[in-house]
Design an enzyme around this catalytic site. Structure first.
Site, mmCIF file in Angstrom:
data_model
loop_
_atom_site.group_PDB
_atom_site.id
_atom_site.type_symbol
_atom_site.label_atom_id
_atom_site.label_comp_id
_atom_site.label_asym_id
_atom_site.label_seq_id
_atom_site.Cartn_x
_atom_site.Cartn_y
_atom_site.Cartn_z
ATOM 1 N N LYS A 13 17.770 9.040 6.050
ATOM 2 C CA LYS A 13 16.405 8.779 5.682
ATOM 3 C C LYS A 13 15.616 9.815 6.533
ATOM 4 C CE LYS A 13 16.534 4.629 8.188
ATOM 5 N NZ LYS A 13 17.808 4.856 8.930
ATOM 6 N N ARG A 88 12.664 -3.127 10.966
ATOM 7 C CA ARG A 88 13.981 -3.353 11.204
ATOM 8 C C ARG A 88 13.984 -4.710 11.294
ATOM 9 N NH1 ARG A 88 15.020 2.347 13.019
ATOM 10 N NH2 ARG A 88 17.216 2.466 13.601
ATOM 11 N N ARG A 127 27.965 14.013 15.255
ATOM 12 C CA ARG A 127 26.558 15.112 15.704
ATOM 13 C C ARG A 127 26.578 15.410 17.020
ATOM 14 N NH1 ARG A 127 21.471 11.906 13.217
ATOM 15 N NH2 ARG A 127 21.628 10.807 15.158
ATOM 16 N N ARG A 160 24.197 12.538 21.659
ATOM 17 C CA ARG A 160 23.123 11.541 22.164
ATOM 18 C C ARG A 160 23.881 10.252 22.563
ATOM 19 N NH1 ARG A 160 19.019 10.988 17.291
ATOM 20 N NH2 ARG A 160 19.330 8.768 17.574
ATOM 21 N N ARG A 171 25.002 -0.537 16.099
ATOM 22 C CA ARG A 171 23.817 0.058 15.277
ATOM 23 C C ARG A 171 23.954 -0.691 13.673
ATOM 24 N NH1 ARG A 171 22.556 5.981 16.752
ATOM 25 N NH2 ARG A 171 20.708 5.768 15.237
#
Ligand code: AMP
Length: 215
Positions: A13, A88, A127, A160, A171
């Site tokens: 996104k 959300r 990541r 992160r 998540r």
């Protein structure tokens, strides 16, 4: 264009939203980015949000309201916006409708980026970013030349907190349980919804997104 970009974390996104935003010269409003900025600045809102974000949980709806309202009412968004990461849950979708109604606007389209869970996990948990220069790598798809070291400045790469694999899986669960019902909300309200296969190159997804929004 008043667009909601919808999809699991890691569906692309942010990348697609940024490209659309520069193409149509309208802002991409990412609640994740707004919250991370509040955390970085150490505002009371950021302090409150951080523990939810680190655990992969949704930040309470009330915390988001002011941030989103301000962004939507800003001058930059007068010709349209791309919402990334909001709403959300169904309560946020209702709150968004109220905010837009008070501005004499509405959601024109919802675009869903569909990506399999195992790809999402690799995209996010893989990541690594450089705290010194901001470069981002992925240990599966775009690995640095030397493990844990930035190709650009040699800084030590970090992950992160909410990118850890167990947090990513949480998540995804939150997305399925709380966020996916938002699609049924827009279906019921007759808002056009387009679903795209998101596990393709950035350019392929962008081209289909642009042509489906035009039609
Ligand atoms: P994102 O970068 O969009 O994946 O967001 C990162 C984190 O910020 C999420 O896992 C949530 O903890 C929080 N967050 C972002 N947007 C929202 C939202 N609309 N409602 C509640 N929490 C959010």
């Amino acid at each position: 264009m008043n667009l909601i970009l919808f999809g699991a974390p890691g569906a692309g996104k942010g990348t697609q939203g940024a490209l659309l935003a520069s193409r149509f010269d309208i802002p991409r409003i990412s609640t994740g980015d707004l919250l991370r900025e509040s955390v970085r600045q150490g505002t009371p809102l950021g302090v409150q949000a951080k523990r939810y974000m680190d655990a992969g949980e949704l930040v309470p709806d009330a915390v988001l309201l002011g941030l989103v309202r301000e962004a939507l009412a800003s001058d930059a968004a007068r010709n349209g916006f791309i919402l990334d990461g909001y709403p959300r849950n169904v309560a946020q979708a209702e709150a968004l409708d109220e905010m837009l109604c008070s501005l004499g606007r509405r959601v024109d389209d919802v675009a869903v980026l569909d990506v399999p869970d195992d790809v999402v996990v690799k995209r996010i948990a893989g990541r690594r970013s450089c705290p010194c220069c901001g470069s981002v790598f992925n240990i599966y798809f775009e690995p640095p030349r030397h493990e844990d070291q930035c190709d650009g400045c040699g800084g030590k790469l970090v992950q992160r907190a909410d990118d850890r694999e167990e947090t990513v899986r949480r998540r995804l669960q939150v997305y399925r349980e709380q966020t996916q019902p938002v699609l049924a909300y827009y279906q019921t309200h007759g808002t056009p919804i387009v679903t795209l296969e998101g596990d393709r190159t950035v350019d392929e997804v962008q081209a289909e997104l642009v042509s489906s929004l035009a039609s």
